[in-house]
Structures are given as C-alpha cells and as structure tokens.
Design an enzyme around this catalytic site. Structure first.
Site, short mmCIF file in Angstrom:
data_model
loop_
_atom_site.label_atom_id
_atom_site.label_comp_id
_atom_site.label_asym_id
_atom_site.label_seq_id
_atom_site.Cartn_x
_atom_site.Cartn_y
_atom_site.Cartn_z
N GLU A 170 0.80 -1.23 0.00
CA GLU A 170 0.00 0.00 0.00
C GLU A 170 0.84 1.29 0.00
OE1 GLU A 170 -2.75 -0.14 3.27
OE2 GLU A 170 -3.90 -1.77 2.40
N GLU B 134 -5.65 -8.28 0.77
CA GLU B 134 -6.23 -7.94 2.08
C GLU B 134 -7.70 -7.61 1.91
OE1 GLU B 134 -4.47 -4.73 4.33
OE2 GLU B 134 -2.44 -5.53 4.05
O1 IFM Z 1 -3.82 -2.88 9.28
C1 IFM Z 1 -3.82 -2.38 7.99
C2 IFM Z 1 -2.67 -2.95 7.18
O2 IFM Z 1 -1.45 -2.72 7.78
C3 IFM Z 1 -2.66 -2.35 5.79
N1 IFM Z 1 -3.95 -2.44 5.18
C4 IFM Z 1 -5.11 -2.05 5.92
C5 IFM Z 1 -5.11 -2.71 7.28
C6 IFM Z 1 -6.36 -2.29 8.08
O3 IFM Z 1 -6.35 -0.93 8.30
#
Ligand code: IFM
Length: 452
Positions: A175, A363
């Site tokens: 990200e 994710e």
């Molecule tokens: O916890 C985070 C992760 O580190 C990166 N993506 C989003 C998740 C939830 O906020």
C-alpha cells in the site's frame, strides 16, 4: 448461504483449485520484540514514542509477541486450514541501520518462521516492505531522498539471497498510497512528515524503488512469483453535479490510479490530479525506463467505498469524503462503510489494466467490537462481512474477470497503527494482557469454508 447484496451462494470449489486462499499480517503489527536480538529502530518505533498520535498511547513493543510465539500462531494458521500465510519482513531486524552490517539473528529468525511454515504445509508469502523504514535512513531523508532506491534495492538483494531458496511468492511493497499519504503528506503515520514537499519526492522514489526492487528479485530469483500490493477504495460521487463528478475523479486518480499506473509505465495521472504536477521536478532523465515492471501478480486491498463531493475548502484536491457515519450506512469499528460490491468494482477496475496478469485480493476484512463471552468470541458481523465480500469476488470471477486469490486481513487482532489495539481485525482474538488466543466464530467459519 445468503449474502447481503443479492443471493450469491459460495463454496470453495466454485473458485477452482488454483485460487490462492490466505491470511495476511505485517511485521510491525504483530512481532513485538522491537529491540530484541540486535533489531534496529524503525520510523514506527520512533513515531510511537515521540508523538501523541497513537490512540490511548498504546505501545507496539510487545504487540502479539509473534516474535516469540510464531510457532503457536502458524499452528493456528494450519488449524484454520489456511494454505497461504502472508507476512512482512522487518527491514531493521535484518539491517539494523537500514544498510551495511547484516544482523544474523534477524536472518535466523525469519529462516525459522519460513521453515516452520513449510514444515506445516503452509506456504509463506513475503512482503518486503510494510511501512517500517529504518530510522537511520529516515534521518537521511527517508523516501524523500533519492538514495532510498539504492538502500531498498540492497535490502531486497539480501532478502532474496537468504530466503529465496524457499519462498516462492514475494510482494515488493504494501500500500504505497497509504504510507506515502499518511506518513509524508498528512503526518498521521510515521515518520509524521507533511506537505507536498515531502509527499511528491516520496511518491516518486517509492515508485522507482518498487520497480528496482522487483527487478532485483527477478534477477536473483528468476522462478519467483513477484507482485506488489495497492490499497483501493470504490469511489462514487455524492451527486451528478459536474463538480462532484470531477471531485470524485480526482480522488479516484489519487487513491486508486496513482501507483498502479506509475509502475505499469503510464506515468503519473497529472491531468486528473493537477496538484501532483510538482512531481516532475523529481523525475530525472532516464527515469521513465525505470518506471515499469511486469508483475506476475497484482495485489489489491479493499475494505470499503467512499462517497466524494466537491469541497472549496480542501486544499490541492478540492474534494472531501462524505463520512460514512453521516450516511446512515452499516459501519465497521474503523467507521468504514460495509459495502461488499466495492470489492467487485475494484476487481473490475484493476482488470482494465492489461499489465495485471493475475489479481489477488491480498487484504480484505473488518474490525468489529469483539468481546469474550463465556470464553468464546462470537463475531457474526465479521462472518457476514467475509461471506458477502467473498461472494462478490466470486461474482467477478464468474463474469470472467481475473480474481486469483483472497487473503483475509488478518490472523490475530494486532496493533492497528495510529488506532493502537482498539480495532480488532483478527480471525483470532488476542487478550493483550495475557497473550491468550481465542479463535472467533469467523475463524471457525473460514476454516470450515476452506475445508470445502
Ligand atoms: O492494518 C492495515 C494494514 O497494515 C494495511 N492495510 C489495511 C489494514 C487495516 O487498516
């Protein structure tokens, strides 16, 4: 099984044998042991102690103690029938100062984690960078310093050398939009820098680093599957008014297009986000050739949708989010709207890039206020969140879009950055006083689903 948005029955078989099911984590959020066995300080170790920006002053020093409990947690991955475990490497465990001398105990530790996964039939998927830049490098400017491309490439080389014989799946960065935006523009994440003067060079050097890191992996590990991950939110305009439509387009370009387009060789979306135009000053002759890599897979990380309206008062972008809280929609603990079609829309959006060869949801998940009652944790909202989002992935897949994997965020409740330990995203509950783990009903549901 009935989903919230249309009846889409799901079972694992419908996704096919090659679909990658997994669970994602990140070093800083779970490991703890922040100064043990030679580990150096990262920007997050410093940020949490220096600022009051972490809710309730929570400390990540112990987190889930994964550093000491990795066997127990990988056992749980196996117990939940999850075949793929995504975790990140802490740069400062391997290179305490970011560059120079290698810390052998750090290498040994990740060797143990990787080996333990493999011994248990769990495939390790490694993220090389999940936001914890070495503090020593931040003192030299961090991502705003163009040398960061070389620092990062050297670090990648070391990781490939030590772990590449066993790890097949690699993600270069996690990200970039979030760590560059929150850490170098808004100052709400480490290292706490603000403004375009930090944000613009950081963006460009991160893009060059993603490509350079991926090329390094390809050189050293020709058989590896190389990807990188992007955050994305489904953006919709507040109304059909031209200025809301234009505002939504700007936000979409900034949140969803900036990094994928940059590393795919399209350059930066400067026409749609004129505020980024100053970035050209950091682009040197020859850079264009170093801003493209053919990834084996692209990871997208989607949690929600955002509604955007024109805002005269918001500098640079003249756009504002209409808070989900004010829209009367279902919310997670993060105050993010629960909107399963968002993930379907994002799959469609990223499929439109011919450069995306395979698309993996690296994710997706939700935080809800979980409670231990009679020794168990019932989290029906998370079960429904997962079911309805997985159903949307299936919908996209059935319509012929690439969708090749789905990883839940996350295994255990953990340190959620500036939110501390408040939001609980895990399939497994953690009592942070005792480090006791309790599998939530969502964990049990996922295990049964994966059993088929
Ligand atoms: O916890 C985070 C992760 O580190 C990166 N993506 C989003 C998740 C939830 O906020």
């Amino acid at each position: 099984m009935i989903s919230l948005y249309g009846d889409i029955p799901i079972n694992k078989e419908l996704f096919g044998e090659d679909f990658a099911w997994g669970v994602s984590t990140a070093a800083f959020q779970i490991e703890g042991a922040c100064d043990l066995d030679g580990k150096g300080m990262s920007i997050w170790d410093v940020f949490v102690n220096r600022t009051d920006k972490i809710k309730s002053g929570h400390s990540p020093a112990v987190a889930c103690d994964f550093y000491n409990r990795y066997e127990q947690d990988i056992d749980l991955v196996k117990q939940l029938n999850i075949p793929n475990f995504r975790f990140s490497l802490s740069w400062t465990r391997i290179l305490p100062n970011g560059a120079g001398e290698i810390n052998q105990p750090g290498i040994d530790y990740y060797n143990r984690v990787i080996d333990y996964c493999l011994q248990n039939g769990v495939e390790p998927w490694i993220t090389l960078y999940h936001w914890d830049l070495p503090h020593e490098l931040e003192l030299k400017g961090g991502w705003t310093n163009r040398d960061s491309v070389d620092w990062f490439t050297d670090y990648v080389k070391i990781c490939a050398q030590h772990f590449g014989d066993r790890v097949k799946h690699w993600m270069v960065m996690n990200e970039p939009g979030v760590f560059a935006g929150a850490g170098y523009f808004l100052g709400i994440h480490a290292p706490g820098r603000t403004g375009l003067k930090n944000f613009l060079p950081a963006i460009h050097h991160v893009v060059l680093s993603i490509v350079a890191g991926a090329k390094q992996l390809r050189r050293d590990l020709p058989a590896a599957r190389i990807g990188t991950t992007f955050s994305c939110s489904f953006i919709e305009p507040h109304s059909d008014k031209p200025r809301d439509l234009a505002a939504a387009k700007r936000v979409d370009a900034l949140l969803n297009r900036l990094f994928i387009e940059a590393v795919s060789g399209y350059g930066y979306p400067l026409d749609d986000v004129p505020a980024l135009k100053g970035i050209t000053k950091y682009i040197l002759p020859g850079d264009a050739g170093n801003m493209k890599f053919e990834f084996d897979f692209t990871g997208i990380q989607n949690y929600t949708r955002e509604i955007v309206k024109y805002s005269f008062f918001t500098p640079y972008i003249s756009a504002a989010l209409v808070k989900a809280e004010d829209r009367g929609v279902p919310l997670t603990e993060m105050k993010w709207e629960v909107y399963p079609p968002a993930i379907y829309e994002m799959i469609k959006k990223f499929n439109a890039y011919p450069e995306v060869k395979k698309l993996i949801i690296t994710e997706n998940g939700a935080a809800f206020p979980d409670e231990v009652i009679n020794g168990g944790v019932a989290d029906p909202l998370r079960v429904e969140y997962l079911q309805t989002h997985i159903a949307q992935v299936l919908k996209a897949k059935k319509e012929g879009y690439k969708a090749d994997g789905y990883f839940v965020w996350t295994l255990t409740d953990n340190f959620e950055w500036a939110e501390g330990y408040h939001p609980r995203f895990g399939l497994i509950y953690v009592d942070f006083d005792t480090q006791r783990r309790i599998i939530k009903s969502s964990g049990r549901w996922f295990a049964a689903f994966l059993k088929g």
